[in-house]
Scaffold this active site. Structure first.
Site, PDB file in Angstrom:
ATOM      1  N   LYS A 104      32.310  25.049  18.327  1.00  0.00           N
ATOM      2  CA  LYS A 104      33.098  24.017  19.011  1.00  0.00           C
ATOM      3  C   LYS A 104      34.315  24.627  19.722  1.00  0.00           C
ATOM      4  O   LYS A 104      34.719  24.149  20.786  1.00  0.00           O
ATOM      5  CB  LYS A 104      33.527  22.935  18.015  1.00  0.00           C
ATOM      6  CG  LYS A 104      32.350  22.137  17.429  1.00  0.00           C
ATOM      7  CD  LYS A 104      31.555  21.421  18.509  1.00  0.00           C
ATOM      8  CE  LYS A 104      30.531  20.452  17.956  1.00  0.00           C
ATOM      9  NZ  LYS A 104      29.754  19.777  18.999  1.00  0.00           N
ATOM     10  N   TYR A 148      30.177  26.153  12.703  1.00  0.00           N
ATOM     11  CA  TYR A 148      30.425  24.932  13.492  1.00  0.00           C
ATOM     12  C   TYR A 148      31.752  25.037  14.271  1.00  0.00           C
ATOM     13  O   TYR A 148      31.803  24.758  15.471  1.00  0.00           O
ATOM     14  CB  TYR A 148      30.450  23.736  12.543  1.00  0.00           C
ATOM     15  CG  TYR A 148      30.601  22.383  13.204  1.00  0.00           C
ATOM     16  CD1 TYR A 148      29.520  21.759  13.831  1.00  0.00           C
ATOM     17  CD2 TYR A 148      31.815  21.712  13.191  1.00  0.00           C
ATOM     18  CE1 TYR A 148      29.653  20.506  14.421  1.00  0.00           C
ATOM     19  CE2 TYR A 148      31.954  20.459  13.772  1.00  0.00           C
ATOM     20  CZ  TYR A 148      30.871  19.856  14.382  1.00  0.00           C
ATOM     21  OH  TYR A 148      31.011  18.622  14.966  1.00  0.00           O
TER      22      TYR A 148
HETATM   23  P1  NAD Z   1      24.203  13.010  14.698  1.00  0.00           P
HETATM   24  O1  NAD Z   1      23.711  14.007  13.711  1.00  0.00           O
HETATM   25  O2  NAD Z   1      24.229  11.581  14.315  1.00  0.00           O
HETATM   26  O3  NAD Z   1      23.381  13.155  16.077  1.00  0.00           O
HETATM   27  C1  NAD Z   1      23.109  14.421  16.617  1.00  0.00           C
HETATM   28  C2  NAD Z   1      22.169  14.273  17.784  1.00  0.00           C
HETATM   29  O4  NAD Z   1      21.881  15.575  18.299  1.00  0.00           O
HETATM   30  C3  NAD Z   1      20.836  13.629  17.419  1.00  0.00           C
HETATM   31  O5  NAD Z   1      20.477  12.746  18.448  1.00  0.00           O
HETATM   32  C4  NAD Z   1      19.876  14.815  17.402  1.00  0.00           C
HETATM   33  O6  NAD Z   1      18.560  14.459  17.744  1.00  0.00           O
HETATM   34  C5  NAD Z   1      20.475  15.692  18.481  1.00  0.00           C
HETATM   35  N1  NAD Z   1      20.073  17.087  18.346  1.00  0.00           N
HETATM   36  C6  NAD Z   1      20.206  17.895  17.266  1.00  0.00           C
HETATM   37  N2  NAD Z   1      19.680  19.107  17.522  1.00  0.00           N
HETATM   38  C7  NAD Z   1      19.199  19.062  18.800  1.00  0.00           C
HETATM   39  C8  NAD Z   1      18.544  19.994  19.631  1.00  0.00           C
HETATM   40  N3  NAD Z   1      18.265  21.236  19.221  1.00  0.00           N
HETATM   41  N4  NAD Z   1      18.197  19.607  20.882  1.00  0.00           N
HETATM   42  C9  NAD Z   1      18.449  18.348  21.326  1.00  0.00           C
HETATM   43  N5  NAD Z   1      19.069  17.418  20.576  1.00  0.00           N
HETATM   44  C10 NAD Z   1      19.434  17.772  19.327  1.00  0.00           C
HETATM   45  O7  NAD Z   1      25.645  13.545  15.135  1.00  0.00           O
HETATM   46  P2  NAD Z   1      26.915  12.756  15.683  1.00  0.00           P
HETATM   47  O8  NAD Z   1      27.819  12.554  14.565  1.00  0.00           O
HETATM   48  O9  NAD Z   1      26.515  11.640  16.550  1.00  0.00           O
HETATM   49  O10 NAD Z   1      27.553  13.927  16.582  1.00  0.00           O
HETATM   50  C11 NAD Z   1      27.352  14.014  17.979  1.00  0.00           C
HETATM   51  C12 NAD Z   1      28.222  15.127  18.512  1.00  0.00           C
HETATM   52  O11 NAD Z   1      29.575  14.871  18.182  1.00  0.00           O
HETATM   53  C13 NAD Z   1      27.884  16.490  17.920  1.00  0.00           C
HETATM   54  O12 NAD Z   1      28.030  17.474  18.913  1.00  0.00           O
HETATM   55  C14 NAD Z   1      28.937  16.666  16.843  1.00  0.00           C
HETATM   56  O13 NAD Z   1      29.186  18.006  16.573  1.00  0.00           O
HETATM   57  C15 NAD Z   1      30.117  15.971  17.484  1.00  0.00           C
HETATM   58  N6  NAD Z   1      31.126  15.512  16.530  1.00  0.00           N
HETATM   59  C16 NAD Z   1      30.815  14.569  15.586  1.00  0.00           C
HETATM   60  C17 NAD Z   1      31.804  14.147  14.702  1.00  0.00           C
HETATM   61  C18 NAD Z   1      31.555  13.100  13.652  1.00  0.00           C
HETATM   62  O14 NAD Z   1      32.460  12.843  12.843  1.00  0.00           O
HETATM   63  N7  NAD Z   1      30.408  12.458  13.619  1.00  0.00           N
HETATM   64  C19 NAD Z   1      33.086  14.704  14.774  1.00  0.00           C
HETATM   65  C20 NAD Z   1      33.349  15.661  15.741  1.00  0.00           C
HETATM   66  C21 NAD Z   1      32.358  16.054  16.633  1.00  0.00           C
END
Ligand code: NAD
Length: 261
Positions: free
Chosen positions: A173, A169
């Site tokens: 990133k 991951y």
């Molecule tokens: P989440 O798991 O709630 O949502 C992820 C989304 O990505 C979902 O809508 C899923 O359908 C979609 N997805 C997954 N695989 C896919 C694919 N192959 N093709 C198309 N869509 C796909 O995650 P989140 O927490 O909302 O995170 C969203 C983004 O923010 C991600 O990139 C994550 O790495 C990043 N992020 C999240 C956090 C956190 O604390 N939640 C922190 C830092 C970064």
């Protein structure tokens, strides 16, 4: 929530079916952008479209039925070239242009480095890094022709400082940060800006799986003493797509309650 005018702008949000992506899609819709929401689960996508329409309805005081055609869902695995090319073509046919791309789809497969399987590495790099590359390559073509565009990549503080159990991951990133900086340089001459947001811990399904005692420990390391909300990230996206940010490109904005500074 910030309020800007995005009337007639067409925005693609990958991972828009839940969490941060859904928050971003709702915020853009509330500012009257037309939304192409990308997800992988048809049922979740349908529910998300209803929520995005409801948000837009309450923000602009029109009935959802009046702008049903302005919010569309697309099933697409962002790590598969053919699916991305086909989906972007469909969006172009449907809306005629692409003004904004938010690469938010992301997954985790957390495992200590020594035990990490090849597919756990490949899956995470595939969705989190190859996905934004494929989407950006496809969307930058119509953006180049139009000589305008805004691209926002959702990276993570894990890509900046690393995190135990997240070699795949954090590499994806960190790669996305390098990709953002290079794409910003390459696309600047076409008036396309490319920026990234590095969230800390945000309340979504991705962090809901963390054990409660660990969440308590993490909060002790966050000066603002809470997890962020999807809205905290959506507000920054609104800034990056606003006219006021036209001179901002290649930037990585950390939004983490002060955690890594
Ligand atoms: P989440 O798991 O709630 O949502 C992820 C989304 O990505 C979902 O809508 C899923 O359908 C979609 N997805 C997954 N695989 C896919 C694919 N192959 N093709 C198309 N869509 C796909 O995650 P989140 O927490 O909302 O995170 C969203 C983004 O923010 C991600 O990139 C994550 O790495 C990043 N992020 C999240 C956090 C956190 O604390 N939640 C922190 C830092 C970064």
């Amino acid at each position: 929530m910030l309020k800007i005018k995005l009337c007639d702008r067409v925005a693609i949000v990958t991972g828009g079916t839940r969490g941060i992506g859904l928050g971003i899609a709702k915020a853009l819709a509330a500012c009257e952008a037309k939304i192409a929401c990308i997800g992988t689960n048809p049922e979740k996508l349908e529910q998300a479209i209803a929520m995005i329409c409801a948000e837009r309805s309450s923000a602009i005081g029109r009935l959802p039925a009046e702008f049903k055609e302005e919010v569309e869902g697309y099933i697409c695995n962002v790590s598969v070239t053919e699916e991305v090319e086909r989906t972007v073509e469909s969006i172009l046919t449907r809306f005629g242009k692409i003004d904004i791309l938010v690469n938010c789809a992301g997954i985790t497969r957390d495992v200590p480095l020594g035990a990490m399987k090849d597919e756990e590495w490949d899956d995470v790099i595939g969705v989190n890094l190859r996905g934004p590359f494929l989407m950006t390559r496809a969307c930058s073509k119509p953006m180049r022709r139009a000589k305008q565009g805004r691209i926002i990549n959702i990276t993570s503080i894990s890509g900046l400082i690393g995190n135990k159990g997240q070699a795949n991951y954090s590499a994806s990133k960190a790669g996305l940060i390098g990709f953002t900086r290079t794409a910003a340089k390459e696309l600047a001459s076409k008036n396309i800006t490319v920026n990234a947001i590095a969230p800390g811990f945000i309340e979504t399904d991705m962090t809901a799986v963390l054990p409660e005692p660990l969440k308590v420990e993490i909060k002790k390391r966050i000066p603002l003493a809470r997890f962020g909300l999807p809205e905290d990230i959506a507000n920054a996206v609104l800034y990056f797509v606003s006219d006021e940010a036209s001179f901002v490109t290649g930037q990585i904005l950390t939004i983490d309650g002060g955690m890594i500074r």
